[in-house]
Design a protein around this motif. Structure first.
Motif, mmCIF file in Angstrom:
data_model
loop_
_atom_site.group_PDB
_atom_site.id
_atom_site.type_symbol
_atom_site.label_atom_id
_atom_site.label_comp_id
_atom_site.label_asym_id
_atom_site.label_seq_id
_atom_site.Cartn_x
_atom_site.Cartn_y
_atom_site.Cartn_z
ATOM 1 N N GLY A 156 0.783 -1.226 0.000
ATOM 2 C CA GLY A 156 0.000 0.000 0.000
ATOM 3 C C GLY A 156 0.813 1.271 0.000
ATOM 4 N N LEU A 157 2.120 1.185 -0.258
ATOM 5 C CA LEU A 157 2.964 2.378 -0.228
ATOM 6 C C LEU A 157 2.847 3.170 -1.522
ATOM 7 C CD1 LEU A 157 6.225 1.186 1.518
ATOM 8 C CD2 LEU A 157 4.037 1.849 2.490
ATOM 9 N N LYS A 158 2.881 4.471 -1.371
ATOM 10 C CA LYS A 158 2.854 5.389 -2.510
ATOM 11 C C LYS A 158 3.968 6.411 -2.315
ATOM 12 C CE LYS A 158 -2.133 4.744 -2.963
ATOM 13 N NZ LYS A 158 -3.466 5.385 -2.929
ATOM 14 N N ASN A 159 4.082 7.352 -3.221
ATOM 15 C CA ASN A 159 5.119 8.394 -3.153
ATOM 16 C C ASN A 159 6.518 7.785 -3.068
ATOM 17 O OD1 ASN A 159 3.119 10.451 -3.094
ATOM 18 N ND2 ASN A 159 2.860 10.132 -0.899
ATOM 19 N N LEU A 160 6.733 6.711 -3.802
ATOM 20 C CA LEU A 160 8.036 6.057 -3.830
ATOM 21 C C LEU A 160 8.859 6.586 -5.005
ATOM 22 C CD1 LEU A 160 6.907 2.384 -3.108
ATOM 23 C CD2 LEU A 160 8.008 3.961 -1.504
ATOM 24 N N LYS A 161 10.168 6.726 -4.794
ATOM 25 C CA LYS A 161 11.079 7.189 -5.836
ATOM 26 C C LYS A 161 12.261 6.235 -5.930
ATOM 27 C CE LYS A 161 9.990 12.124 -5.345
ATOM 28 N NZ LYS A 161 10.548 13.472 -5.043
ATOM 29 N N LEU A 162 12.613 5.885 -7.152
ATOM 30 C CA LEU A 162 13.759 5.022 -7.392
ATOM 31 C C LEU A 162 14.946 5.865 -7.826
ATOM 32 C CD1 LEU A 162 15.189 2.284 -7.891
ATOM 33 C CD2 LEU A 162 14.106 2.247 -10.155
ATOM 34 N N ASP A 163 16.005 5.873 -7.007
ATOM 35 C CA ASP A 163 17.265 6.511 -7.362
ATOM 36 C C ASP A 163 18.194 5.459 -7.947
ATOM 37 O OD1 ASP A 163 16.376 8.901 -6.439
ATOM 38 O OD2 ASP A 163 17.934 9.194 -4.938
ATOM 39 N N LEU A 164 18.854 5.795 -9.051
ATOM 40 C CA LEU A 164 19.667 4.826 -9.781
ATOM 41 C C LEU A 164 21.029 5.416 -10.104
ATOM 42 C CD1 LEU A 164 19.152 1.971 -11.156
ATOM 43 C CD2 LEU A 164 18.714 3.259 -13.258
ATOM 44 N N ASN A 165 22.060 4.579 -10.055
ATOM 45 C CA ASN A 165 23.392 5.006 -10.463
ATOM 46 C C ASN A 165 24.175 3.771 -10.888
ATOM 47 O OD1 ASN A 165 25.427 6.860 -10.987
ATOM 48 N ND2 ASN A 165 26.219 6.846 -8.902
ATOM 49 N N SER A 166 25.308 3.997 -11.519
ATOM 50 C CA SER A 166 26.262 2.927 -11.781
ATOM 51 C C SER A 166 27.566 3.290 -11.076
ATOM 52 C CB SER A 166 26.525 2.761 -13.279
ATOM 53 O OG SER A 166 27.570 1.824 -13.488
ATOM 54 N N VAL A 167 28.130 2.324 -10.350
ATOM 55 C CA VAL A 167 29.442 2.540 -9.728
ATOM 56 C C VAL A 167 30.536 1.823 -10.523
ATOM 57 C CG1 VAL A 167 28.503 2.937 -7.438
ATOM 58 C CG2 VAL A 167 29.074 0.603 -8.117
ATOM 59 N N GLY A 168 30.156 1.287 -11.698
ATOM 60 C CA GLY A 168 31.131 0.706 -12.601
ATOM 61 C C GLY A 168 31.816 -0.537 -12.064
ATOM 62 N N ARG A 169 32.962 -0.843 -12.685
ATOM 63 C CA ARG A 169 33.793 -1.962 -12.240
ATOM 64 C C ARG A 169 35.127 -1.411 -11.767
ATOM 65 N NH1 ARG A 169 32.022 -7.118 -13.660
ATOM 66 N NH2 ARG A 169 34.138 -7.847 -13.294
ATOM 67 N N GLY A 170 36.062 -2.307 -11.452
ATOM 68 C CA GLY A 170 37.334 -1.902 -10.866
ATOM 69 C C GLY A 170 38.084 -0.841 -11.643
ATOM 70 N N VAL A 171 38.238 -1.044 -12.965
ATOM 71 C CA VAL A 171 39.008 -0.085 -13.763
ATOM 72 C C VAL A 171 38.307 1.267 -13.814
ATOM 73 C CG1 VAL A 171 40.205 -1.808 -15.147
ATOM 74 C CG2 VAL A 171 37.934 -1.025 -15.864
ATOM 75 N N ARG A 173 36.442 2.539 -11.472
ATOM 76 C CA ARG A 173 36.517 3.166 -10.159
ATOM 77 C C ARG A 173 37.924 3.697 -9.868
ATOM 78 N NH1 ARG A 173 32.597 -0.787 -6.653
ATOM 79 N NH2 ARG A 173 33.118 0.599 -4.917
ATOM 80 N N ILE A 174 38.931 3.056 -10.440
ATOM 81 C CA ILE A 174 40.292 3.566 -10.255
ATOM 82 C C ILE A 174 40.422 4.956 -10.868
ATOM 83 C CG2 ILE A 174 42.702 3.249 -10.949
ATOM 84 C CD1 ILE A 174 42.235 0.215 -10.669
ATOM 85 N N ALA A 175 39.912 5.100 -12.098
ATOM 86 C CA ALA A 175 39.963 6.406 -12.764
ATOM 87 C C ALA A 175 39.110 7.431 -12.028
ATOM 88 C CB ALA A 175 39.503 6.261 -14.215
ATOM 89 N N HIS A 176 37.939 7.000 -11.587
ATOM 90 C CA HIS A 176 37.052 7.901 -10.858
ATOM 91 C C HIS A 176 37.656 8.297 -9.510
ATOM 92 C CE1 HIS A 176 33.033 8.696 -8.672
ATOM 93 N NE2 HIS A 176 33.317 9.742 -9.420
ATOM 94 N N ARG A 177 38.298 7.347 -8.854
ATOM 95 C CA ARG A 177 38.917 7.620 -7.560
ATOM 96 C C ARG A 177 39.970 8.721 -7.687
ATOM 97 N NH1 ARG A 177 43.160 6.723 -4.344
ATOM 98 N NH2 ARG A 177 42.809 6.062 -2.180
ATOM 99 N N GLU A 178 40.793 8.608 -8.695
ATOM 100 C CA GLU A 178 41.836 9.614 -8.895
ATOM 101 C C GLU A 178 41.220 10.992 -9.143
ATOM 102 O OE1 GLU A 178 45.614 10.516 -11.902
ATOM 103 O OE2 GLU A 178 44.581 8.580 -11.967
ATOM 104 N N ALA A 179 40.150 11.023 -9.929
ATOM 105 C CA ALA A 179 39.486 12.288 -10.212
ATOM 106 C C ALA A 179 38.861 12.884 -8.951
ATOM 107 C CB ALA A 179 38.418 12.088 -11.289
ATOM 108 N N LEU A 180 38.308 12.023 -8.086
ATOM 109 C CA LEU A 180 37.710 12.500 -6.843
ATOM 110 C C LEU A 180 38.758 13.083 -5.903
ATOM 111 C CD1 LEU A 180 35.114 9.670 -6.051
ATOM 112 C CD2 LEU A 180 34.614 12.016 -6.745
ATOM 113 N N HIS A 227 33.321 8.170 -16.226
ATOM 114 C CA HIS A 227 34.508 7.327 -16.227
ATOM 115 C C HIS A 227 34.165 5.859 -16.507
ATOM 116 C CE1 HIS A 227 35.731 10.913 -13.944
ATOM 117 N NE2 HIS A 227 36.952 10.650 -14.362
ATOM 118 N N LEU A 228 32.934 5.603 -16.913
ATOM 119 C CA LEU A 228 32.534 4.230 -17.190
ATOM 120 C C LEU A 228 33.156 3.729 -18.488
ATOM 121 C CD1 LEU A 228 28.700 4.229 -16.338
ATOM 122 C CD2 LEU A 228 30.607 3.480 -14.888
ATOM 123 N N SER A 229 33.564 2.467 -18.472
ATOM 124 C CA SER A 229 34.021 1.828 -19.698
ATOM 125 C C SER A 229 32.830 1.607 -20.620
ATOM 126 C CB SER A 229 34.657 0.477 -19.365
ATOM 127 O OG SER A 229 33.676 -0.416 -18.835
#
Length: 426
Positions: A156-171, A173-180, A227-229
């Motif tokens: 019976g729940l309403k007013n639900l929102k789905l937040d979505l993202n990709s955290v990628g794979r190891g390679v 995240r390495i590039a993203h980590r350096e940028a962060l 930074h996703l492949s």
């Protein structure tokens, strides 16, 4: 000597609330069984190494929140802070992944984290979770999201929102980590204390900070999606398309990283606007490297967990508590009548009726008042006369229509009796 009370961060789930919990568990079992998810139950405590390796030593959960102790064998033991690592350990230990193929599992139970207690967040808390192991297909990601959506909507729940993202794979995240690191370093002194500590140890976690000033700085931080492949981007695009095909609305949240290091590719949260600051009801994502990290075969996987405390808070705001209402309230007075009433109540219970037996021995008037308060559909009355003649007075509470009937006849026409109970309910 003072009364002993529950430990801070734990709470009793009392009868007035338990109906919500039972309703959630019943609906979850029904929906998950229709998708062929099988329940698994794992121990409440495990070797500490399981969570250090599985969740990640750089996470707040492992570094600050786990209940860890040494047992009499001088082994380091931890009360489980989440459910996925234990499920994966069990599958590896019992060689359930050796044959390949897909495993669909679900669990429910207590988890433990040393956090500051507040509404919807306890140190002993409860989760229902699912794990789908053995498929790298984006359809698996969307299947578990769709099942979570179905479950919450069925409640019976309403007013639900789905937040979505990709955290990628190891390679990725390495590039993203350096940028962060490069982005946040000039702001180091402006970050909250925890984020300053995470800057070089685990900068991705800064994006998950609850500090308002840090959140404002993080709004312009480099995004993992940049930074996703090609492979990771294709996976994420396919997830989004499948969600659209199913009519499930979503929004991209570039700061969504979840609190566990084992996530890869898809990360998601389902939130409710009706919960205030603690708005996340369900969270999860893909964790393709966890099984191998814990010593099992290379196995893709995806899953989620629902926090029961937050879900119950939301249900209490939106729907009435499921009531446990008797079909029959049995009133009796006199030794023979009371003995027969007990027998009659047990016989009716054994064939599926909900029966409350008044044990007070008080006057009929007081028992009738309790029958009214119980919300019972019908009242069965036995006094000395009924006991002598093996009869019972059947009184329908809504209409006050009453009739005498032989006890044997009452029990011999169960189909008709059930139909009458249903008719009077409506």
């Amino acid at each position: 000597m003072g009364a002993i009370q529950a430990i801070r961060g734990t709470r009793d789930i009392l009868p007035g609330e338990i109906g919500y919990w039972q309703q959630v568990e019943m609906v979850a079992a029904q929906i998950l069984s229709r998708a062929l998810y099988q329940e698994i139950r794992t121990p409440i405590f495990e070797q500490t190494e399981l969570f250090e390796r599985g969740i990640g030593e750089a996470t707040d959960i492992v570094g600050k929140e786990m209940y860890t102790f040494r047992d009499r064998g001088d082994r380091s033991i931890t009360l489980r802070p989440e459910g996925t690592a234990g499920v994966v350990r069990s599958l590896i230990e019992h060689k359930l992944l050796a044959s390949g193929g897909v495993q669909r599992l679900w669990y429910k139970g207590s988890m433990f984290r040393y956090e500051r207690p507040q509404a919807g967040r306890q140190r002993q808390f409860h989760q229902i979770g699912v794990e789908l192991l053995g498929s790298a297909d984006p359809r698996a990601d969307v299947e578990v999201i769709a099942i979570a959506t179905d479950l919450l909507q069925a409640l019976g729940l309403k007013n639900l929102k789905l937040d979505l993202n990709s955290v990628g794979r190891g390679v990725d995240r390495i590039a993203h980590r350096e940028a962060l690191v490069n982005y946040f370093t000039p702001y180091k002194d402006e970050l909250d204390k925890d984020s300053q500590e995470r800057l070089h140890r685990n900068p991705l976690r800064i994006l998950d900070s609850k500090d308002e000033k840090t959140q404002a700085i993080a709004q312009n931080a480099p995004k993992i999606i940049d930074h996703l492949s090609d492979e990771s981007r294709r996976h994420f695009d396919r997830v989004q398309q499948l969600l659209t095909d199913l009519g499930i609305e979503y929004q991209i949240n570039h700061c969504l990283v979840r609190g566990l290091d084992y996530y890869t590719h898809t990360a998601f949260e389902i939130k409710s606007d009706d919960l205030g600051a603690q708005s996340t009801v369900c969270g999860g994502g893909r964790y393709d490297g966890l099984v191998a990290e814990l010593g099992g075969p290379d196995t893709p996987a995806v899953g989620w967990a629902i926090g029961m405390e937050r879900l119950i808070l939301l249900l209490q705001k939106l729907v009435s508590a499921p009531a446990l209402v008797p079909d029959f309230y049995v009133v009796s007075k006199g030794d023979s009548a009371e003995a027969q009433a007990l027998i009659l109540a047990q016989k009716l219970r054994s064939v599926g009726f909900r029966v409350e037996l008044d044990l007070s021995g008080s006057a009929f008037g007081k028992q009738f008042k309790r029958a009214d308060r119980s919300g019972a559909i019908a009242c069965l009355v036995l006094g000395d006369s009924e006991a002598q003649n093996n009869t019972v007075q059947l009184k329908w509470m809504a209409t006050q229509v009453q009739q005498a009937i032989a006890q044997a006849d009452l029990l011999s026409n169960l189909d008709n009796l059930k139909q009458e109970i249903e008719r009077h309910k409506n």
